[in-house]
Scaffold this active site. Structure first.
Site, short mmCIF file in Angstrom:
data_model
loop_
_atom_site.label_atom_id
_atom_site.label_comp_id
_atom_site.label_asym_id
_atom_site.label_seq_id
_atom_site.Cartn_x
_atom_site.Cartn_y
_atom_site.Cartn_z
N ASP A 184 10.41 5.77 9.53
CA ASP A 184 10.79 6.77 8.54
C ASP A 184 9.81 6.51 7.39
O ASP A 184 9.94 5.51 6.69
CB ASP A 184 12.23 6.53 8.08
N HIS A 185 8.83 7.37 7.24
CA HIS A 185 7.73 6.99 6.34
C HIS A 185 8.19 6.85 4.90
O HIS A 185 7.53 6.20 4.10
CB HIS A 185 6.52 7.92 6.50
N HIS A 247 14.91 10.88 5.83
CA HIS A 247 14.39 10.41 4.54
C HIS A 247 15.46 10.32 3.45
O HIS A 247 15.62 9.31 2.78
CB HIS A 247 13.27 11.33 4.03
C1 BG6 Z 1 7.97 14.84 6.87
C2 BG6 Z 1 8.52 16.21 7.13
O1 BG6 Z 1 8.74 13.87 7.53
O2 BG6 Z 1 7.99 14.60 5.47
C3 BG6 Z 1 7.71 17.25 6.39
O3 BG6 Z 1 8.47 16.47 8.53
C4 BG6 Z 1 7.63 16.92 4.93
O4 BG6 Z 1 8.25 18.55 6.57
C5 BG6 Z 1 7.19 15.48 4.72
O5 BG6 Z 1 6.68 17.79 4.35
C6 BG6 Z 1 7.30 15.08 3.26
O6 BG6 Z 1 6.71 13.82 3.11
P1 BG6 Z 1 6.09 13.40 1.71
O7 BG6 Z 1 5.67 11.99 1.93
O8 BG6 Z 1 4.95 14.34 1.44
O9 BG6 Z 1 7.19 13.55 0.71
#
Ligand code: BG6
Length: 509
Positions: A184-185, A247
Site C-alpha cells: 500500500d504505497h 490507503h
Molecule cells: C493509487 C490509485 O493507488 O493512488 C490512484 O490507484 C491514485 O487512482 C493514487 O491516483 C494516488 O496516489 P498519490 O501517491 O498520488 O496520492
C-alpha cells in the site's frame, strides 16, 4: 534473525516490466537506492513481461524512465546501474514460461554468484495475482531451501470480500503469510509514517488522543487529476475500492491504533488490525445516509474545458462508477466510542492534497466570545502531501482593548529541513522488501477486515438504484450532499489548499 535472511544479495523479478508502474515508480526507486548504496553488493533486476524486447532495449527504456521520472538528479551512476538489468519475455498463463524463467534465474545466479534469494514483484493487472504465484509454486520457485523467496502484490487485493477471501486461500496454499508483502504505497510515505512518530514520541498528545478531547476526525485525500489513461482499470473499480479500502483506511489505522508494545512488525500490525476489527458495522439500510458517492461532470477549469467522467477515454458512457466518496463511521472501542470519523476522496477536485484533521473539543465554557464552534475547536492538521508538515491552530489574544480572540497557526514544514530529501514512497517499501521488514505492508486479516467493513456500501450501491450518484462539476469539492454528512451543522469539512498554511485564502487550482 536467521543467518540466511541477513544475506540480502538477491534477484528482483518484476512481472509487468513493460508497464507504467515499473517505469514511473519501481525502476527510479531502485536507482535511487543504488545511488544511496542501499542495494546489496550483488543484485540483479530481472524484468519479465509479454512484450518482446531484448535486454539492450529494456536497459535503454529503463534509462529513459530514470531520467524522466526519477527524483535523483545525479545520473552519473545510471549507466552502471542498468547493467544489472535483464529481461525475459513470458506468457503469464503458460507453465512452460515459468520453467524457462527458472532456468534464466539459475543462469543469472551463477553469473553473479547469488544464492536463491528472490523477490517476485507483481506489477501486473490484478487478474494475474493468482495465476503468477500459482505457476511460480508449480515450478518450485516458492521454496526457500536455496534462499528466501518473497512475493510482492500491488493493490487491489481482491475486488470484494468474496474474491479477497478466495485470493487469500489460493495464495496461502503455496506461500507462507510471511512471504507475502501487500503493498500500500501510502504506508511508504514519510508523512504517513510520521503519524506513528507524532503520536508515540510526544507525551503531550497521548492524554488528549481519545473521545474525551476529540470532537471528530477528518481525513481528506483529494486529487485534481481525472482518470487520465487508466479508464479501463478505474471504471471497474471506483473511488471506494481504489482509495478507501486501502490507503485511507490504513491512515485511519495509524491514527486510531493503540500504542504498540514495540516497533516489531507484528506488534504494530496487530494494533492496526484491532482498529479494523472495531469499525462499527454499517447497516445496509443506512448506506444512503452515511456514504455519499459522486461522479465528476464536464466543467471549465482555468478557462479550459474539462471532460466529464463519462466522456473520458475507455469509460462506459452510462457508467455509474463513483469518482468521489465521503463516509461517516465510528470505531467502537474505549478510546473512540462516539467520535465520528469522516473520510473523503475524489478525482477532479480543486487541488491535490491529503491530510488528517484532528478537531479537538471546545473549552467547556466560553470565556471569550467565539463566532462558532468551528472557530472554538483547536485543530491539529497532519499534512501528508503536498507541502508536507503539520499545523496546530490555537486562539490568541488580539493585541489591544478587550479580550478578542483570533486563531493562529503554529506550523512545521518538512521543506524547512532543507538538508533532508523526502524519499518517494516506493523507495522505502522496496528497500523493506529487500531487508525482509513487513511492518509497512498490509497483512491478510487487515485486508479482509476492511473489505468486510465496506461490503454493505458496495452491495447497496450495486443493488439499490435509488441511492443517488451525485454529479459534481470537475474542479469543485464534490457533491454538496457530502456537507450534510457532518450532522452537527456548526462544523464543516476543512477546505485545504496546496499550501498548508493559507488554506483559508483563495485556493489556486
Ligand atoms: C493509487 C490509485 O493507488 O493512488 C490512484 O490507484 C491514485 O487512482 C493514487 O491516483 C494516488 O496516489 P498519490 O501517491 O498520488 O496520492
Amino acid at each position: 534473525m536467521k543467518e540466511r535472511f541477513m544475506n540480502t544479495n538477491h534477484i528482483y523479478v518484476i512481472f509487468g516490466a513493460s508497464g507504467d508502474l515499473t517505469k514511473r515508480k519501481l525502476i527510479p526507486a531502485l536507482y535511487s537506492l543504488y545511488v544511496q548504496k542501499l542495494l546489496p553488493e550483488k543484485f540483479i533486476i530481472l524484468g519479465v513481461a509479454r512484450t518482446k524486447i531484448n535486454v539492450d532495449e529494456f536497459r535503454e527504456l529503463m534509462l529513459e524512465s530514470i531520467k524522466k521520472y526519477g527524483d535523483i538528479t545525479d545520473l552519473s551512476e545510471a549507466g552502471d546501474f542498468v547493467k544489472n538489468l535483464f529481461y525475459e519475455t513470458i506468457q503469464y498463463d503458460e507453465l512452460n514460461s515459468y520453467n524457462i524463467l527458472k532456468e534464466k534465474l539459475n543462469e543469472l545466479r551463477k553469473l553473479k554468484d547469488i544464492n536463491g534469494n528472490t523477490i517476485f514483484y507483481l506489477a501486473t493487472p490484478p487478474n494475474l495475482y493468482d495465476v503468477i504465484p500459482l505457476n511460480l509454486a508449480k515450478v518450485g520457485l516458492n521454496k526457500e531451501d536455496d534462499g528466501w523467496k518473497r512475493l510482492i502484490i500491488e493493490k487491489p487485493f481482491g475486488y470484494d470480500l468474496q474474491s479477497a477471501l478466495q485470493l487469500k486461500e489460493l495464495l496461502l496454499r503455496d506461500w507462507e503469510e510471511e512471504q507475502i508483502y501487500r503493498i500500500d504505497h501510502y504506508l511508504g510515505k514519510e508523512t504517513v509514517q510520521n503519524l506513528l512518530v507524532t503520536r508515540f514520541s510526544n507525551g503531550i498528545f497521548e492524554p488528549l488522543w481519545n473521545r474525551n478531547y476529540i470532537h471528530h476526525i477528518e481525513i481528506t485525500s483529494a486529487e485534481n487529476i481525472g482518470v487520465e489513461n487508466r479508464g479501463g482499470y478505474y471504471d471497474n473499480i471506483g473511488a471506494l475500492r481504489d482509495m478507501v479500502q486501502n490507503h485511507l483506511l490504513q491512515i485511519v489505522g495509524l491514527i486510531a491504533m493503540e500504542p504498540p508494545s514495540s516497533l516489531e512488525p507484528l506488534s504494530i500490525r496487530n494494533e492496526i488490525l484491532k482498529v479494523f476489527q472495531s469499525l462499527r458495522p454499517i447497516k445496509i439500510d443506512e448506506v444512503s445516509k452515511i456514504a455519499i458517492r459522486g461522479q465528476y461532470t464536464e466543467s471549465i477549469i482555468n478557462n479550459e474545458k474539462v471532460k466529464g467522467y463519462r466522456e473520458e477515454k475507455n469509460i462506459n458512457p452510462d457508467s455509474k462508477t463513483e469518482t468521489y466518496v465521503a463516509i461517516k463511521f465510528f470505531i467502537d472501542n474505549w478510546r473512540w466510542g462516539g467520535v465520528p470519523f469522516y473520510i473523503r476522496t475524489g478525482k477532479r477536485l480543486p487541488t491535490r492534497v491529503t491530510e488528517v484533521v484532528i478537531h479537538f473539543k471546545p473549552t467547556p465554557h466560553f470565556l471569550f466570545s467565539r463566532n462558532n464552534l468551528q472557530e472554538a475547536c483547536n485543530k491539529l492538521i497532519l499534512r501528508i502531501q503536498p507541502d508536507e508538515g503539520m499545523l496546530l491552530e490555537i486562539g490568541i489574544k488580539i493585541p489591544g482593548q478587550g479580550f478578542n480572540v483570533q486563531n493562529i497557526d503554529l506550523d512545521f514544514k518538512y521543506s524547512e529541513l532543507s538538508h533532508q530529501r523526502i524519499p518517494e514512497a516506493y523507495e522505502r517499501l522496496l528497500y523493506d522488501t529487500i531487508k525482509g521488514d513487513n511492518t509497512l505492508f498490509a497483512r491478510t486479516e487487515e485486508v479482509i477486515a476492511t473489505w468486510k467493513f465496506l461490503t454493505p456500501i458496495l452491495e447497496a450501491w450495486q443493488n439499490n438504484n435509488e441511492i443517488p450518484l451525485y454529479g459534481y462539476p470537475a474542479g469543485t469539492w464534490g457533491p454538496k450532499e457530502a456537507d450534510k454528512l457532518i450532522e452537527d451543522g456548526k462544523v464543516s469539512w476543512r477546505f485545504p489548499c496546496r499550501n498548508l498554511t493559507n488554506s483559508n485564502l483563495y485556493c489556486e487550482l
